[in-house]
Scaffold this motif. Structure first.
Motif, PDB file in Angstrom:
ATOM      1  N   GLY A   1      41.868   6.987  20.641  1.00  0.00           N
ATOM      2  CA  GLY A   1      41.241   7.885  21.621  1.00  0.00           C
ATOM      3  C   GLY A   1      40.061   8.631  21.038  1.00  0.00           C
ATOM      4  O   GLY A   1      39.694   8.441  19.875  1.00  0.00           O
ATOM      5  N   LEU A   2      39.480   9.486  21.861  1.00  0.00           N
ATOM      6  CA  LEU A   2      38.371  10.326  21.416  1.00  0.00           C
ATOM      7  C   LEU A   2      38.871  11.761  21.316  1.00  0.00           C
ATOM      8  O   LEU A   2      39.364  12.308  22.310  1.00  0.00           O
ATOM      9  N   PRO A   3      38.785  12.379  20.139  1.00  0.00           N
ATOM     10  CA  PRO A   3      39.246  13.767  20.027  1.00  0.00           C
ATOM     11  C   PRO A   3      38.394  14.693  20.891  1.00  0.00           C
ATOM     12  O   PRO A   3      37.204  14.439  21.085  1.00  0.00           O
ATOM     13  N   ASN A   4      39.035  15.740  21.372  1.00  0.00           N
ATOM     14  CA  ASN A   4      38.323  16.729  22.154  1.00  0.00           C
ATOM     15  C   ASN A   4      37.483  17.553  21.198  1.00  0.00           C
ATOM     16  O   ASN A   4      38.013  18.105  20.238  1.00  0.00           O
TER      17      ASN A   4
ATOM     18  N   MET B   1      42.132  23.300  27.318  1.00  0.00           N
ATOM     19  CA  MET B   1      42.926  23.163  28.536  1.00  0.00           C
ATOM     20  C   MET B   1      44.090  22.182  28.338  1.00  0.00           C
ATOM     21  O   MET B   1      44.407  21.373  29.207  1.00  0.00           O
ATOM     22  N   GLY B   2      44.725  22.228  27.187  1.00  0.00           N
ATOM     23  CA  GLY B   2      45.907  21.412  26.954  1.00  0.00           C
ATOM     24  C   GLY B   2      45.634  19.955  26.674  1.00  0.00           C
ATOM     25  O   GLY B   2      46.546  19.135  26.708  1.00  0.00           O
ATOM     26  N   ILE B   3      44.375  19.607  26.421  1.00  0.00           N
ATOM     27  CA  ILE B   3      44.070  18.198  26.129  1.00  0.00           C
ATOM     28  C   ILE B   3      43.464  18.110  24.735  1.00  0.00           C
ATOM     29  O   ILE B   3      42.464  18.755  24.442  1.00  0.00           O
ATOM     30  N   ASP B   4      44.093  17.325  23.864  1.00  0.00           N
ATOM     31  CA  ASP B   4      43.552  17.196  22.503  1.00  0.00           C
ATOM     32  C   ASP B   4      42.660  15.981  22.361  1.00  0.00           C
ATOM     33  O   ASP B   4      41.893  15.864  21.397  1.00  0.00           O
ATOM     34  N   GLY B   5      42.802  15.044  23.277  1.00  0.00           N
ATOM     35  CA  GLY B   5      41.961  13.855  23.213  1.00  0.00           C
ATOM     36  C   GLY B   5      42.125  13.042  24.480  1.00  0.00           C
ATOM     37  O   GLY B   5      42.959  13.358  25.343  1.00  0.00           O
ATOM     38  N   ARG B   6      41.300  12.038  24.579  1.00  0.00           N
ATOM     39  CA  ARG B   6      41.336  11.191  25.782  1.00  0.00           C
ATOM     40  C   ARG B   6      41.312   9.727  25.374  1.00  0.00           C
ATOM     41  O   ARG B   6      40.582   9.362  24.453  1.00  0.00           O
TER      42      ARG B   6
ATOM     43  N   SER C   1      54.172  22.002  30.034  1.00  0.00           N
ATOM     44  CA  SER C   1      52.742  22.354  30.127  1.00  0.00           C
ATOM     45  C   SER C   1      51.868  21.103  30.171  1.00  0.00           C
ATOM     46  O   SER C   1      50.815  21.096  30.812  1.00  0.00           O
ATOM     47  N   PHE C   2      52.318  20.018  29.536  1.00  0.00           N
ATOM     48  CA  PHE C   2      51.532  18.783  29.609  1.00  0.00           C
ATOM     49  C   PHE C   2      51.589  18.203  31.032  1.00  0.00           C
ATOM     50  O   PHE C   2      50.595  17.663  31.533  1.00  0.00           O
TER      51      PHE C   2
END
Ligand SMILES: C[S@@+](CC[C@H](N)C(=O)[O-])C[C@H]1O[C@@H](n2cnc3c(N)ncnc32)[C@H](O)[C@@H]1O
Length: 492
Positions: free
Chosen positions: A381-384, A391-396, A435-436
């Protein structure tokens, strides 16, 4: 790009070592490298944050004395090791700024010897820096030391300023070349130097009263035949110095001709502490020769390594941050066209990265955001980039299945992504999953990945319940599973 030659027989080169440089340096033999450049972060216990550029505001609240003292205590044993691994002909450059430069100088004098200090270089980083109620601090300081008395030195020159050439190179010859002239007389006679000189238009000239010709008659003739003599209206011969044959001004200690890496710079990778290639180019060119070994023990995104590679030097990089190591490996691949390949490296080409954390125990110890980056990258993935307010997302993850169809726009597939949440915890619990779930609902994602060392049974039942309720899938992944997967991939 110059071609690097054979690697050294005593030490491995073209290697990035991941780890604390104190430990890594202790593994290197005495006197094995030719040039060391370091650009350590000011605040030793905020290494990672410095790399990611989150320190400025925090610095303002710190007790300055305590942090300077801590910094020097952190740096001293490292500089002792660096001095040890330097060859007797080697040079050492320490890049710092006003925060600690005066204390650094004293420390380095103690380690290298006061007489080994060569220069304090001032690098003007920006045209202006806005500091309230004091002068704008817009320069960095580089201390240059030589280990012994016979160090590698290649004199560098910078171009003359326009003002200087306008003032001094006022003459132009018939071929349009600019030149300046100098007197051809001297006050110390030696040999036949008081002769009469005949000008091309038949006049006879003598040196000024009390002076002599600086050259013999034969030499004067030789210079005249070469077109190197200019005659004043009085007939007095003057020696021509052509601008295009002059090397320029020998490089001085005030460097204001190298721009910092700013947004828009072609070489910019996005790390605030990245130094310009031109700066490292200059240092490496002046203080090393082709195939010499350049060491950067705080190498960040690898500017010194890239510059060394481009100049045909061998290099060794050390950085404690696995993210930095990955960033610079990519940069070496992209910019220097160098392959990261163990087999190739064994045959004297390409490069390798050593000691990246690969075990669960090591991964438990690295700082949280390094851990997040590790997990996200391991999943492809791509790190944030923003580590705060994510907003609770570390990567996509942008799934391959969403690759663009012919009729769609190229970037359309970027709209389909799965979030990755990472928790460096022994066991992720139900509240973490809750939360996720909120994130997945908010972003309307059909699938998401959650990484942790383990999951409580509550967490796993919650994941199941969420799927039954919403049809959305959360895939729980343990670090062990990711590591096994990587090992499997490595063996494939
Ligand atoms: C200011 S940055 C260097 C930037 C570099 N000159 C460039 O142009 O990219 C400092 C680097 O030192 C690394 N670092 C901090 N403490 C370290 C340690 N004890 N051992 C090795 N590297 C360390 C940080 O991770 C960071 O990447």
């Amino acid at each position: 790009m110059a071609k690097p030659g054979k690697p050294s027989a005593v030490v491995d080169t073209r290697v990035i070592f991941c780890g604390d440089n104190l430990d890594q340096l202790r593994k290197l033999p005495d006197g094995c490298v030719d040039l060391i450049y370091i650009d350590p972060p000011f605040n030793s216990n905020r290494n990672y944050e410095v790399f990611w550029g989150e320190t400025k505001e925090k610095r303002a609240f710190e007790d300055r004395h305590a942090s300077t003292q801590a910094y020097i205590e952190f740096m001293r044993p490292r500089c002792v090791e660096l001095q040890r691994v330097l060859k007797p002909t080697g040079s050492f450059y320490y890049h710092c700024d006003w925060h600690a430069s005066h204390y650094v100088k004293v420390m380095l004098d103690q380690i290298f010897g006061e007489n080994q200090f060569q220069n304090e270089i001032v690098w003007k980083r920006s045209s202006a820096h806005s500091d309230s109620h004091r002068y704008g601090a817009n320069h960095d300081t580089l201390f240059f030391y030589a280990k012994g008395n016979n160090w590698t030195w290649n004199k560098l020159f910078t171009p003359y300023s326009e003002e200087y050439t306008d003032q001094n190179y006022r003459y132009v010859d018939e071929r349009g070349r600019r030149f300046r002239v100098s007197d051809m007389t001297a006050n110390k006679p030696g040999g036949d130097v008081s002769y009469e000189w005949r000008t091309p238009d038949g006049r006879t000239v003598r040196p000024y009263k009390g002076r002599y010709w600086a050259y013999s008659r034969e030499k004067m003739k030789e210079m005249e035949d070469a077109g190197l003599i200019y005659y004043r209206t009085t007939g007095m011969p003057m020696l021509k110095h052509y601008l295009n044959e002059m090397p320029g001004v020998p490089l001085q200690t005030f460097w204001d001709d190298i721009k910092a890496v700013i947004s828009g710079s072609e070489e910019r990778l996005g790390y605030p502490t990245q130094k310009p290639l031109a700066l490292l180019d200059r240092i490496i060119s002046a203080s090393s020769n082709p195939n010499d070994i350049v060491l950067d023990a705080f190498c960040g995104c690898g500017t010194a390594l890239v510059a060394a590679q481009k100049l045909g030097r061998q290099w060794i990089g050390i950085d404690i941050s696995p993210t930095a190591c990955r960033v610079m490996a990519k940069r070496l691949r992209d910019v220097c066209d160098l392959r990261e390949d163990e087999n190739l490296w064994r045959r004297g080409h390409g490069f390798v990265v050593r000691d990246l954390p690969w075990t669960e125990a090591q991964l438990r110890k690295i700082p949280p955001f390094e851990f997040e980056n590790w997990a996200v990258i391991a999943l492809g993935g791509l790190p944030n980039k923003a580590k705060v307010g994510d907003m609770g997302i570390d990567g996509r993850i942008f799934p391959v299945s969403a690759a663009p169809k012919k009729e769609k726009g190229v970037m359309d597939f970027m709209n389909i992504w799965y979030p990755i949440q990472v928790k460096q915890k022994d066991k992720a619990g139900r509240p973490d999953i809750d939360s996720f779930e909120a994130v997945m609902t908010r972003e309307d994602c059909t699938k998401g990945f959650f990484v942790s060392f383990d999951f409580s049974s509550d967490a796993l039942s919650e994941i199941q319940a969420f799927f039954t309720k919403s049809g959305k899938i959360i895939i729980p992944l343990t670090v062990r599973e990711i590591l096994d997967e990587q090992i499997a991939m490595k063996l494939a």
